[in-house]
Design a protein around this motif. Structure first.
Motif, PDB file in Angstrom:
ATOM      1  N   THR A 170      -4.591   6.810  -2.506  1.00 57.04           N
ATOM      2  CA  THR A 170      -3.998   5.533  -2.130  1.00 57.04           C
ATOM      3  C   THR A 170      -3.945   4.585  -3.314  1.00 57.04           C
ATOM      4  O   THR A 170      -4.899   4.478  -4.077  1.00 57.04           O
ATOM      5  CB  THR A 170      -4.802   4.872  -0.998  1.00 57.04           C
TER       6      THR A 170
ATOM      7  N   SER B 289      -2.930   0.471  -3.950  1.00 59.58           N
ATOM      8  CA  SER B 289      -2.657  -0.743  -3.188  1.00 59.58           C
ATOM      9  C   SER B 289      -2.739  -1.964  -4.091  1.00 59.58           C
ATOM     10  O   SER B 289      -3.305  -1.907  -5.183  1.00 59.58           O
ATOM     11  CB  SER B 289      -3.646  -0.891  -2.025  1.00 59.58           C
TER      12      SER B 289
ATOM     13  N   ASN C 182      -5.730  12.319   0.947  1.00 61.87           N
ATOM     14  CA  ASN C 182      -4.683  11.464   0.416  1.00 61.87           C
ATOM     15  C   ASN C 182      -5.230  10.575  -0.696  1.00 61.87           C
ATOM     16  O   ASN C 182      -6.404  10.222  -0.701  1.00 61.87           O
ATOM     17  CB  ASN C 182      -4.092  10.568   1.505  1.00 61.87           C
TER      18      ASN C 182
ATOM     19  N   SER D 246       0.138   5.517   0.258  1.00 61.45           N
ATOM     20  CA  SER D 246      -0.785   6.637   0.410  1.00 61.45           C
ATOM     21  C   SER D 246       0.028   7.924   0.422  1.00 61.45           C
ATOM     22  O   SER D 246       1.058   8.012   1.099  1.00 61.45           O
ATOM     23  CB  SER D 246      -1.575   6.495   1.715  1.00 61.45           C
TER      24      SER D 246
ATOM     25  N   LEU E 277       0.834  -1.192   0.000  1.00 58.58           N
ATOM     26  CA  LEU E 277       0.000   0.000   0.000  1.00 58.58           C
ATOM     27  C   LEU E 277       0.866   1.237   0.000  1.00 58.58           C
ATOM     28  O   LEU E 277       1.912   1.282   0.662  1.00 58.58           O
ATOM     29  CB  LEU E 277      -0.930   0.022   1.209  1.00 58.58           C
TER      30      LEU E 277
END
Length: 297
Positions: A185, A187, A183, A175, A173
């Motif tokens: 992200t 992943s 934010n 971020s 991940l």
């Protein structure tokens, strides 16, 4: 024109990607990062952590054999890397490093079932190894304007099992975004056996109102390896010890002027132990004695 920082290229393998999401995460505002005072918000957004959990009796009557966590959260940092490692030959092993100075994360682990009965976690890990790094970067611009800033997490490793699938996995991940704001992200989850070669990437548009202006950007990066079933007589393992490199890509004119940890890209040199200092002084004294004797001749 962009200027890459600490770029470590690896080939990308789209087939290893099972899921990828782009989400916004609301964050609390920080009054000031530049006062030299570590506020509660700053402490929450800066830190290193590594963890290992090994359960060798398949959640039987005994507690997990290993359940260790090591972290660095007090500011200023005394060290830019935290790590744990250990194991028993023929049974299990684990290693995890979170290194903000060299901008990388590394994990590895294995668990061997030497019994005649399958080991099941029933959704709870029999083995889990984890590494995380969080920091706040202060960016400054020589010229007012809007710039695209990219942060990458290059993931490279391997998953191995024997005769089973879907019982071992790895996760990553990344971020990245302004401290005051949202934010973004990226992943991924990896479940296929074999090599893992992937790059998570987040690009944010950052606007500087005037020359010399500064903006605080925070990031979180982690990788993990997990197994929830180990058949009798088999070994499961995950080796992400060659991963994961953080690449900050800045346009021309932008620079990192400080970080919350004070160690992003600048490893802390360990202070020698007192015994080492004593040995060094003894060695210097011996050299001086030999030099005087030779001079006497």
């Amino acid at each position: 024109m962009v200027r890459p920082i600490a770029f470590h290229p690896f080939p990308r393998r789209q087939d290893m990607k099972v899921s990828r999401t782009l989400t916004g995460i609301a964050l609390a505002a920080m009054a000031s990062l530049h006062s030299g005072t570590a506020s509660a918000v700053l402490v929450n957004n800066v830190g290193l952590e590594v963890r290992a959990l090994i359960d060798t009796d398949a959640f039987g009557g005994n507690a997990p054999l290993v359940n260790l966590t090591e972290s660095e959260i007090d500011l200023p940092y005394d060290r830019s890397v935290v790590n744990i490692s250990g194991g028993t030959a023929g049974s299990f092993s684990y290693t995890a490093d979170a290194d903000i100075g060299n901008q990388l994360l590394k994990i590895g682990g294995s668990l061997t079932n030497s019994t005649g009965t399958d080991m099941f976690g029933f959704g709870v890990p029999l083995i889990n190894v984890y590494a995380q790094a969080k920091d706040v970067l202060t960016l400054s611009s020589a010229v007012a304007g809007t710039y695209a800033v990219t942060l990458e997490l290059v993931v490279h490793g391997n998953l191995e099992t024997t005769g089973v699938s879907g019982e071992v996995s790895a996760n990553s991940l990344l971020s990245f975004g302004p401290v005051v704001g949202l934010n973004t992200t990226d992943s991924a989850r990896y479940t296929q056996q074999g090599a893992i070669d992937d790059t998570l990437s987040v690009t944010r548009q950052v606007t500087f109102a005037s020359p010399g202006a500064a903006i605080d950007m925070e990031f979180e990066a982690f990788i993990s390896f997990t197994a929830t079933r180990v058949p009798a007589g088999f070994t499961v393992s995950g080796d992400l010890s060659n991963t994961a490199f953080l690449n900050l890509i800045l346009p021309q004119g932008l620079s990192v002027v400080e970080s919350g940890s004070g160690t992003f890209g600048v490893p802390i040199v360990p202070i020698p132990e007192p015994t080492i200092n004593a040995l060094m002084l003894a060695g210097l004294a011996l050299v001086g004695t030999v030099a005087r004797r030779r001079k006497g001749f």
